[in-house]
Design a protein around this motif. Structure first.
Motif, PDB file in Angstrom:
ATOM      1  N   LEU A  80       0.820  -1.229   0.000  1.00  0.00           N
ATOM      2  CA  LEU A  80       0.000   0.000   0.000  1.00  0.00           C
ATOM      3  C   LEU A  80       0.847   1.270   0.000  1.00  0.00           C
ATOM      4  CD1 LEU A  80      -2.837  -0.974   2.536  1.00  0.00           C
ATOM      5  CD2 LEU A  80      -2.665  -1.463   0.092  1.00  0.00           C
ATOM      6  N   GLY A  81       2.104   1.166  -0.395  1.00  0.00           N
ATOM      7  CA  GLY A  81       2.985   2.335  -0.407  1.00  0.00           C
ATOM      8  C   GLY A  81       4.080   2.206   0.636  1.00  0.00           C
ATOM      9  N   SER A  82       5.318   2.482   0.249  1.00  0.00           N
ATOM     10  CA  SER A  82       6.456   2.343   1.150  1.00  0.00           C
ATOM     11  C   SER A  82       6.511   3.488   2.156  1.00  0.00           C
ATOM     12  CB  SER A  82       7.758   2.323   0.350  1.00  0.00           C
ATOM     13  OG  SER A  82       7.967   3.587  -0.272  1.00  0.00           O
ATOM     14  N   SER A  83       7.413   3.369   3.124  1.00  0.00           N
ATOM     15  CA  SER A  83       7.583   4.432   4.114  1.00  0.00           C
ATOM     16  C   SER A  83       7.992   5.738   3.432  1.00  0.00           C
ATOM     17  CB  SER A  83       8.609   4.025   5.169  1.00  0.00           C
ATOM     18  OG  SER A  83       9.844   3.708   4.570  1.00  0.00           O
ATOM     19  N   MET A  84       8.851   5.654   2.410  1.00  0.00           N
ATOM     20  CA  MET A  84       9.258   6.870   1.694  1.00  0.00           C
ATOM     21  C   MET A  84       8.065   7.515   1.009  1.00  0.00           C
ATOM     22  SD  MET A  84      11.534   8.999   1.067  1.00  0.00           S
ATOM     23  CE  MET A  84      12.946   8.110   1.740  1.00  0.00           C
ATOM     24  N   HIS A  85       7.182   6.714   0.426  1.00  0.00           N
ATOM     25  CA  HIS A  85       5.968   7.262  -0.191  1.00  0.00           C
ATOM     26  C   HIS A  85       5.129   8.020   0.833  1.00  0.00           C
ATOM     27  CE1 HIS A  85       2.109   7.422  -2.340  1.00  0.00           C
ATOM     28  NE2 HIS A  85       1.560   6.879  -1.270  1.00  0.00           N
ATOM     29  N   TYR A  86       5.004   7.459   2.028  1.00  0.00           N
ATOM     30  CA  TYR A  86       4.166   8.103   3.036  1.00  0.00           C
ATOM     31  C   TYR A  86       4.854   9.306   3.678  1.00  0.00           C
ATOM     32  CZ  TYR A  86       0.435   4.697   2.711  1.00  0.00           C
ATOM     33  OH  TYR A  86      -0.631   3.943   2.262  1.00  0.00           O
ATOM     34  N   PHE A  87       6.170   9.309   3.741  1.00  0.00           N
ATOM     35  CA  PHE A  87       6.862  10.513   4.195  1.00  0.00           C
ATOM     36  C   PHE A  87       6.603  11.666   3.219  1.00  0.00           C
ATOM     37  CE2 PHE A  87       9.851   7.851   6.852  1.00  0.00           C
ATOM     38  CZ  PHE A  87       9.554   8.485   8.052  1.00  0.00           C
ATOM     39  N   GLU A  88       6.644  11.372   1.927  1.00  0.00           N
ATOM     40  CA  GLU A  88       6.357  12.394   0.920  1.00  0.00           C
ATOM     41  C   GLU A  88       4.901  12.848   0.998  1.00  0.00           C
ATOM     42  OE1 GLU A  88       7.445  10.503  -2.695  1.00  0.00           O
ATOM     43  OE2 GLU A  88       9.610  10.740  -2.385  1.00  0.00           O
ATOM     44  N   LYS A  89       3.998  11.880   1.200  1.00  0.00           N
ATOM     45  CA  LYS A  89       2.590  12.225   1.317  1.00  0.00           C
ATOM     46  C   LYS A  89       2.340  13.086   2.554  1.00  0.00           C
ATOM     47  CE  LYS A  89      -2.025  10.159   1.644  1.00  0.00           C
ATOM     48  NZ  LYS A  89      -2.811   8.890   1.658  1.00  0.00           N
ATOM     49  N   LEU A  90       2.997  12.743   3.650  1.00  0.00           N
ATOM     50  CA  LEU A  90       2.845  13.522   4.882  1.00  0.00           C
ATOM     51  C   LEU A  90       3.348  14.948   4.684  1.00  0.00           C
ATOM     52  CD1 LEU A  90       1.973  13.356   7.853  1.00  0.00           C
ATOM     53  CD2 LEU A  90       4.291  12.652   8.422  1.00  0.00           C
ATOM     54  N   ALA A  91       4.454  15.116   3.973  1.00  0.00           N
ATOM     55  CA  ALA A  91       4.968  16.446   3.695  1.00  0.00           C
ATOM     56  C   ALA A  91       3.980  17.255   2.866  1.00  0.00           C
ATOM     57  CB  ALA A  91       6.303  16.347   2.962  1.00  0.00           C
ATOM     58  N   GLU A  92       3.349  16.606   1.887  1.00  0.00           N
ATOM     59  CA  GLU A  92       2.347  17.284   1.067  1.00  0.00           C
ATOM     60  C   GLU A  92       1.138  17.706   1.908  1.00  0.00           C
ATOM     61  OE1 GLU A  92       1.333  14.655  -2.047  1.00  0.00           O
ATOM     62  OE2 GLU A  92       3.296  14.748  -3.025  1.00  0.00           O
ATOM     63  N   LEU A  93       0.722  16.824   2.799  1.00  0.00           N
ATOM     64  CA  LEU A  93      -0.433  17.148   3.654  1.00  0.00           C
ATOM     65  C   LEU A  93      -0.107  18.306   4.608  1.00  0.00           C
ATOM     66  CD1 LEU A  93      -1.588  13.512   4.526  1.00  0.00           C
ATOM     67  CD2 LEU A  93      -2.823  15.171   3.107  1.00  0.00           C
ATOM     68  N   GLU A  94       1.130  18.347   5.095  1.00  0.00           N
ATOM     69  CA  GLU A  94       1.523  19.427   5.997  1.00  0.00           C
ATOM     70  C   GLU A  94       1.614  20.760   5.259  1.00  0.00           C
ATOM     71  OE1 GLU A  94       1.754  19.471   9.148  1.00  0.00           O
ATOM     72  OE2 GLU A  94       1.529  17.333   9.548  1.00  0.00           O
ATOM     73  N   ARG A  95       1.989  20.724   3.978  1.00  0.00           N
ATOM     74  CA  ARG A  95       2.099  21.957   3.206  1.00  0.00           C
ATOM     75  C   ARG A  95       0.734  22.458   2.730  1.00  0.00           C
ATOM     76  NH1 ARG A  95       6.653  19.318   0.735  1.00  0.00           N
ATOM     77  NH2 ARG A  95       5.304  18.707  -0.998  1.00  0.00           N
TER      78      ARG A  95
END
Length: 379
Positions: free
Chosen positions: A361-376
């Motif tokens: 369902l997506g790697s940790s790196m994918h979710y770190f990037e997604k989290l950064a997008e959500l924070e921005r």
């Protein structure tokens, strides 16, 4: 949210642990893996214990428990390295079906609870790269009552034993749009459906599903046309939390197996566990485990909240637990030395399972990037 287990939850955890230790241990998994990672007697016992319908509402024959109870089961599955497709059927597929709110899913859920039907969600595609809205599989309307589905679904966990496929297909819009995705029930033996089974590195099985002009009728449509993404997202959210819980079980068992090994293995005439540098490394592993447990609790507490809160919590949990799990299981391999990578010894299999959990369902790196997008993103 109270994270102290009540009496019923403690009893559930204990009973599942006993069942896993008695029926799904590492020593017994060989024949099960060779049989497609499904043992019919084990699966029937899953049903008799109520585990297949754990989070399914009572009106459909389930036990109407929460995601917390599902997490307890998944944690024990992680501890035992159980290879049965419980996650794919009893979490991902069942939660997706429930969220469609379609009356026809009632009979499906009832047979699923009884262990008489193996249904899996065929949604992920190779080009999606973790984006749940990226659906290239197309369903073209032939008339008011029929569609023709064409496309490919990648690495469908449990697809090798599935008796029913819940297929996502785009009925309108562009590949990345949330609107325009519909869900269809497809018989894996239907004309135009081709399946290629693959054995994963953790000894589970998945399938690549090829749909070539598969015709389905209105009775196969779940919910309204083009409105299936909400159900998919609901299923994926619960499946993500369940994977995080399984990872906790994998990490915890890996840690204690390593501790026990250091207590008996000698080097230079001294027990490995007496070396201070290795004690420090074990301490770091324990810290990562407990931090990950906290992130699981954070994810569980977010499920009843708004979409924005859920998205951030789940992204943070999956990112952190994936990274920490790789560290804990990787260090376990290092502390065992050469024996840790042998097929016959169990610790390497925990590392392999953690690797698959991290990428699912997506790697940790994918979710770190997604989290950064959500924070921005603006509030």
């Amino acid at each position: 949210m109270d994270f102290q287990l009540n009496e019923e939850q403690s009893m559930l955890k204990d009973s599942v642990r006993r069942f896993m230790e008695g029926n799904c241990s590492f020593e017994k998994r060989g024949p099960v893996v060779d049989n497609g990672s499904l043992e019919s007697l084990n699966w029937q016992q899953f049903a008799e214990l109520g585990l297949l319908g754990l989070t399914i509402p009572e009106e459909f024959g389930g036990m109407n428990c929460s995601a917390v109870e599902a997490a307890l089961v998944m944690e024990e599955i992680g501890r035992s390295l159980c290879v049965e497709p419980y996650w794919a059927v009893a979490v991902l597929a069942s939660q997706t079906l429930i969220a469609t709110r379609d009356p026809k899913v009632s009979a499906i859920l009832q047979t699923l609870c009884l262990g008489e039907l193996l249904a899996v969600l065929a949604h992920e595609e190779a080009a999606a790269h973790g984006d749940p809205a990226h659906v290239q599989t197309r369903a073209v309307a032939l008339d008011d009552d029929r569609w023709r589905i064409s496309g490919e679904k990648a690495a469908v966990v449990g697809g090798n034993v599935a008796e029913l496929l819940i297929v996502s297909a785009r009925t309108s819009g562009n590949d990345g749009d949330e609107q325009g995705i519909s869900l269809f029930l497809v018989d894996p033996k239907a004309q135009g459906v081709e399946r290629r089974d693959v054995r994963l590195i953790d000894n589970r099985w998945a399938s690549h599903i090829y749909l070539r002009d598969v015709e389905v009728g209105r009775k196969n449509l779940l919910g309204a046309v083009g409105m299936g993404f909400g159900a998919i997202r609901h299923g994926l959210e619960h499946a993500t939390v369940a994977l995080c819980a399984e990872a906790i079980g994998v990490m915890e068992r890996s840690l204690w197996i390593t501790r026990d090994y250091l207590k008996i293995r000698k080097q230079f005439g001294q027990l490995l566990g007496d070396f201070q540098s290795l004690q420090h490394r074990m301490s770091e592993m324990l810290i990562e485990l407990e931090l990950s447990r906290g992130m699981l609790h954070y994810a569980l507490s977010s499920l009843g909240k708004g979409s924005s809160i859920r998205s951030k919590a789940l992204a943070a949990a999956k990112a952190h637990i994936g990274k920490s799990g790789q560290f804990v299981c990787g260090q376990s391999i290092q502390l065992h030395g050469g024996i840790g990578v042998t097929e016959e010894y169990v610790i390497g299999h925990y590392f392999k399972r953690m690797t698959l959990i991290n990428s699912a369902l997506g790697s940790s790196m994918h979710y770190f990037e997604k989290l950064a997008e959500l924070e921005r993103a603006p509030a």
